[in-house]
Write a protein that holds these residues in place. Structure first.
Motif, PDB file in Angstrom:
ATOM      1  N   GLN A 131     -22.742   8.293   8.517  1.00  0.00           N
ATOM      2  CA  GLN A 131     -23.229   9.029   9.681  1.00  0.00           C
ATOM      3  C   GLN A 131     -24.742   9.205   9.623  1.00  0.00           C
ATOM      4  OE1 GLN A 131     -20.712  12.468   9.260  1.00  0.00           O
ATOM      5  NE2 GLN A 131     -19.232  11.716  10.763  1.00  0.00           N
ATOM      6  N   ARG A 132     -25.271   9.398   8.429  1.00  0.00           N
ATOM      7  CA  ARG A 132     -26.734   9.513   8.295  1.00  0.00           C
ATOM      8  C   ARG A 132     -27.409   8.181   8.604  1.00  0.00           C
ATOM      9  NH1 ARG A 132     -25.252  12.770   3.875  1.00  0.00           N
ATOM     10  NH2 ARG A 132     -25.652  11.107   2.386  1.00  0.00           N
ATOM     11  N   GLN A 133     -26.741   7.062   8.261  1.00  0.00           N
ATOM     12  CA  GLN A 133     -27.264   5.746   8.628  1.00  0.00           C
ATOM     13  C   GLN A 133     -27.371   5.612  10.140  1.00  0.00           C
ATOM     14  OE1 GLN A 133     -28.674   4.292   5.806  1.00  0.00           O
ATOM     15  NE2 GLN A 133     -27.571   2.390   6.121  1.00  0.00           N
ATOM     16  N   LYS A 134     -26.308   6.024  10.831  1.00  0.00           N
ATOM     17  CA  LYS A 134     -26.327   5.981  12.291  1.00  0.00           C
ATOM     18  C   LYS A 134     -27.431   6.885  12.835  1.00  0.00           C
ATOM     19  CE  LYS A 134     -21.346   5.127  12.827  1.00  0.00           C
ATOM     20  NZ  LYS A 134     -20.087   5.660  13.410  1.00  0.00           N
ATOM     21  N   ALA A 135     -27.531   8.094  12.277  1.00  0.00           N
ATOM     22  CA  ALA A 135     -28.542   9.044  12.735  1.00  0.00           C
ATOM     23  C   ALA A 135     -29.947   8.484  12.547  1.00  0.00           C
ATOM     24  CB  ALA A 135     -28.398  10.364  11.978  1.00  0.00           C
ATOM     25  N   SER A 136     -30.170   7.780  11.442  1.00  0.00           N
ATOM     26  CA  SER A 136     -31.481   7.199  11.170  1.00  0.00           C
ATOM     27  C   SER A 136     -31.866   6.186  12.235  1.00  0.00           C
ATOM     28  CB  SER A 136     -31.477   6.544   9.779  1.00  0.00           C
ATOM     29  OG  SER A 136     -32.752   6.083   9.421  1.00  0.00           O
ATOM     30  N   LEU A 137     -30.905   5.363  12.663  1.00  0.00           N
ATOM     31  CA  LEU A 137     -31.183   4.385  13.716  1.00  0.00           C
ATOM     32  C   LEU A 137     -31.471   5.085  15.042  1.00  0.00           C
ATOM     33  CD1 LEU A 137     -31.358   1.435  14.663  1.00  0.00           C
ATOM     34  CD2 LEU A 137     -28.893   1.536  15.116  1.00  0.00           C
ATOM     35  N   LEU A 138     -30.732   6.137  15.342  1.00  0.00           N
ATOM     36  CA  LEU A 138     -30.945   6.855  16.598  1.00  0.00           C
ATOM     37  C   LEU A 138     -32.318   7.529  16.631  1.00  0.00           C
ATOM     38  CD1 LEU A 138     -27.404   8.408  17.121  1.00  0.00           C
ATOM     39  CD2 LEU A 138     -28.415   6.456  18.300  1.00  0.00           C
ATOM     40  N   VAL A 139     -32.734   8.089  15.509  1.00  0.00           N
ATOM     41  CA  VAL A 139     -34.064   8.699  15.444  1.00  0.00           C
ATOM     42  C   VAL A 139     -35.143   7.624  15.603  1.00  0.00           C
ATOM     43  CG1 VAL A 139     -35.707   9.905  13.941  1.00  0.00           C
ATOM     44  CG2 VAL A 139     -33.335  10.693  14.084  1.00  0.00           C
ATOM     45  N   ALA A 140     -34.943   6.471  14.965  1.00  0.00           N
ATOM     46  CA  ALA A 140     -35.931   5.397  15.025  1.00  0.00           C
ATOM     47  C   ALA A 140     -36.092   4.830  16.428  1.00  0.00           C
ATOM     48  CB  ALA A 140     -35.551   4.278  14.054  1.00  0.00           C
ATOM     49  N   THR A 141     -35.030   4.916  17.233  1.00  0.00           N
ATOM     50  CA  THR A 141     -35.077   4.335  18.580  1.00  0.00           C
ATOM     51  C   THR A 141     -35.232   5.388  19.666  1.00  0.00           C
ATOM     52  OG1 THR A 141     -32.653   4.351  18.695  1.00  0.00           O
ATOM     53  CG2 THR A 141     -33.708   2.340  17.898  1.00  0.00           C
ATOM     54  N   ALA A 142     -35.515   6.621  19.274  1.00  0.00           N
ATOM     55  CA  ALA A 142     -35.696   7.699  20.254  1.00  0.00           C
ATOM     56  C   ALA A 142     -37.045   7.600  20.957  1.00  0.00           C
ATOM     57  CB  ALA A 142     -35.551   9.061  19.570  1.00  0.00           C
ATOM     58  N   ARG A 143     -37.919   6.767  20.432  1.00  0.00           N
ATOM     59  CA  ARG A 143     -39.232   6.531  21.035  1.00  0.00           C
ATOM     60  C   ARG A 143     -39.345   5.060  21.412  1.00  0.00           C
ATOM     61  NH1 ARG A 143     -42.182   4.401  16.331  1.00  0.00           N
ATOM     62  NH2 ARG A 143     -43.293   3.354  17.996  1.00  0.00           N
ATOM     63  N   PRO A 144     -40.259   4.719  22.330  1.00  0.00           N
ATOM     64  CA  PRO A 144     -40.431   3.308  22.689  1.00  0.00           C
ATOM     65  C   PRO A 144     -40.833   2.475  21.479  1.00  0.00           C
ATOM     66  CG  PRO A 144     -41.536   4.742  24.266  1.00  0.00           C
ATOM     67  CD  PRO A 144     -41.135   5.600  23.110  1.00  0.00           C
ATOM     68  N   LEU A 145     -40.350   1.241  21.419  1.00  0.00           N
ATOM     69  CA  LEU A 145     -40.703   0.352  20.317  1.00  0.00           C
ATOM     70  C   LEU A 145     -40.529  -1.084  20.766  1.00  0.00           C
ATOM     71  CD1 LEU A 145     -37.812  -0.022  17.745  1.00  0.00           C
ATOM     72  CD2 LEU A 145     -37.520   1.250  19.865  1.00  0.00           C
ATOM     73  N   THR A 146     -41.249  -1.975  20.083  1.00  0.00           N
ATOM     74  CA  THR A 146     -41.068  -3.409  20.317  1.00  0.00           C
ATOM     75  C   THR A 146     -40.621  -4.126  19.055  1.00  0.00           C
ATOM     76  OG1 THR A 146     -43.402  -3.863  19.875  1.00  0.00           O
ATOM     77  CG2 THR A 146     -42.791  -3.459  22.163  1.00  0.00           C
ATOM     78  N   VAL A 147     -40.798  -3.476  17.887  1.00  0.00           N
ATOM     79  CA  VAL A 147     -40.378  -4.059  16.617  1.00  0.00           C
ATOM     80  C   VAL A 147     -39.629  -2.998  15.820  1.00  0.00           C
ATOM     81  CG1 VAL A 147     -41.102  -5.114  14.437  1.00  0.00           C
ATOM     82  CG2 VAL A 147     -42.373  -5.610  16.537  1.00  0.00           C
ATOM     83  N   LEU A 148     -38.445  -3.362  15.335  1.00  0.00           N
ATOM     84  CA  LEU A 148     -37.695  -2.491  14.439  1.00  0.00           C
ATOM     85  C   LEU A 148     -37.662  -3.138  13.061  1.00  0.00           C
ATOM     86  CD1 LEU A 148     -35.863   0.090  14.198  1.00  0.00           C
ATOM     87  CD2 LEU A 148     -33.933  -1.489  14.425  1.00  0.00           C
ATOM     88  N   LEU A 149     -38.136  -2.413  12.065  1.00  0.00           N
ATOM     89  CA  LEU A 149     -38.065  -2.844  10.677  1.00  0.00           C
ATOM     90  C   LEU A 149     -36.938  -2.056  10.017  1.00  0.00           C
ATOM     91  CD1 LEU A 149     -41.896  -2.693   9.847  1.00  0.00           C
ATOM     92  CD2 LEU A 149     -40.591  -4.668  10.648  1.00  0.00           C
ATOM     93  N   ALA A 150     -35.978  -2.748   9.429  1.00  0.00           N
ATOM     94  CA  ALA A 150     -34.805  -2.072   8.877  1.00  0.00           C
ATOM     95  C   ALA A 150     -34.552  -2.557   7.454  1.00  0.00           C
ATOM     96  CB  ALA A 150     -33.579  -2.333   9.751  1.00  0.00           C
ATOM     97  N   ASP A 151     -34.481  -1.606   6.528  1.00  0.00           N
ATOM     98  CA  ASP A 151     -34.290  -1.921   5.116  1.00  0.00           C
ATOM     99  C   ASP A 151     -32.830  -1.691   4.736  1.00  0.00           C
ATOM    100  OD1 ASP A 151     -34.725  -2.565   2.498  1.00  0.00           O
ATOM    101  OD2 ASP A 151     -36.072  -0.890   2.051  1.00  0.00           O
ATOM    102  N   GLU A 152     -32.085  -2.763   4.535  1.00  0.00           N
ATOM    103  CA  GLU A 152     -30.663  -2.712   4.191  1.00  0.00           C
ATOM    104  C   GLU A 152     -29.907  -1.759   5.122  1.00  0.00           C
ATOM    105  OE1 GLU A 152     -29.368  -4.690   2.133  1.00  0.00           O
ATOM    106  OE2 GLU A 152     -30.958  -5.365   0.817  1.00  0.00           O
ATOM    107  N   PRO A 153     -29.945  -2.001   6.424  1.00  0.00           N
ATOM    108  CA  PRO A 153     -29.421  -1.020   7.376  1.00  0.00           C
ATOM    109  C   PRO A 153     -27.909  -0.814   7.351  1.00  0.00           C
ATOM    110  CG  PRO A 153     -29.996  -3.050   8.504  1.00  0.00           C
ATOM    111  CD  PRO A 153     -30.508  -3.178   7.108  1.00  0.00           C
ATOM    112  N   THR A 154     -27.147  -1.778   6.824  1.00  0.00           N
ATOM    113  CA  THR A 154     -25.684  -1.633   6.865  1.00  0.00           C
ATOM    114  C   THR A 154     -25.079  -1.322   5.503  1.00  0.00           C
ATOM    115  OG1 THR A 154     -25.366  -4.028   6.584  1.00  0.00           O
ATOM    116  CG2 THR A 154     -25.490  -3.187   8.841  1.00  0.00           C
ATOM    117  N   THR A 155     -25.910  -1.086   4.487  1.00  0.00           N
ATOM    118  CA  THR A 155     -25.393  -0.795   3.153  1.00  0.00           C
ATOM    119  C   THR A 155     -24.575   0.494   3.173  1.00  0.00           C
ATOM    120  OG1 THR A 155     -27.240  -1.893   2.057  1.00  0.00           O
ATOM    121  CG2 THR A 155     -26.022  -0.281   0.769  1.00  0.00           C
TER     122      THR A 155
END
Length: 235
Positions: free
Chosen positions: A132-156
């Motif tokens: 759930q914290r993994q999901k929350a981290s993605l939601l926080v990262a995408t709560a603002r406009p962006l054109t590039v997402l950098l993700a470090d082992e996002p599905t671990t």
């Protein structure tokens, strides 16, 4: 586009990363390699979170870490970095406001539905599981406009159902024009990425990207006529 020039990162006299020249084109790129290969270090430098020992990384022509680059790039760390005393919704709203928006982006709202995370919005991190914290981290990262997402082992650490939802969320980002660069050992993420970039001992040694420090083969997994800026779909 991410452009790396004469980049070196040294930790305690040990060279963790050394890349003479590398261009990561817009689209989806998987950074692969053993632990310690330099994947996370490259992401941290590109996100502007650490300064390299020497060399530069530019995001669409802007130095990594500059305000202009930070306005384009969002980062999902391997260990979710969340505020313990704020609910997920408050954290999303806080990040949105830091970037000049009164509320989280429409895309983060859509991702909330895809991740089935609506019930997490009023929760605090200490009341969430690791997934759930993994999901929350993605939601926080995408709560603002962006054109590039950098993700470090996002599905671990995600179970099969959560990983499937997470991959679908990433697909939605790609469909909305966001480029994704992820470090991963997850074969599904690797297969779904348009370009695979292999690192070993801090150096680029295999396919994907454009490099001068040859001999390195350049091979992307898109076919002629396909758009390389979209998530590759399994056939």
């Amino acid at each position: 586009m991410i452009v790396v020039e004469e980049l070196q990162q040294v930790y305690a006299k040990s060279v963790a990363l050394e890349i003479d020249h590398l261009v990561i084109e817009p689209g989806t790129t998987a950074l692969v390699g053993h632990n310690g290969a330099g994947k996370s270090t490259l992401l941290l430098i590109a996100a502007g979170l650490i300064l390299p020992t020497r060399g530069t990384v530019q995001i669409d022509g802007h130095p990594a870490g500059s305000l202009a680059a930070r306005s384009l790039v969002s980062f999902v760390p391997d260990q979710p970095a969340l505020f313990d005393d704020l609910s997920l919704w408050d954290q999303m709203t806080y990040v949105a406001r830091l970037h000049g928006h009164s509320e989280p982006t429409e895309i983060s709202t859509r991702l909330t539905e895809i991740l089935e995370a609506s019930d997490l919005l009023e929760r605090y991190p200490n009341a969430m599981s690791k997934g759930q914290r993994q999901k929350a981290s993605l939601l926080v990262a995408t709560a603002r406009p962006l054109t590039v997402l950098l993700a470090d082992e996002p599905t671990t650490g995600l179970d099969a159902a959560a990983k499937s939802a997470f991959v679908e969320a990433l697909s939605t980002l790609v469909d909305n024009g966001v480029s994704i660069v992820s470090s991963t050992h997850d074969q599904e993420l690797i297969d779904r990425s348009a370009t695979e970039l292999r690192l070993e001992g801090g150096r680029v040694v295999g396919e994907g990207g454009r490099v001068d420090e040859a001999p390195v083969s350049v091979e992307t997994k898109t076919k002629p006529g396909e758009r390389a800026d979209r998530w590759s779909r399994p056939s």
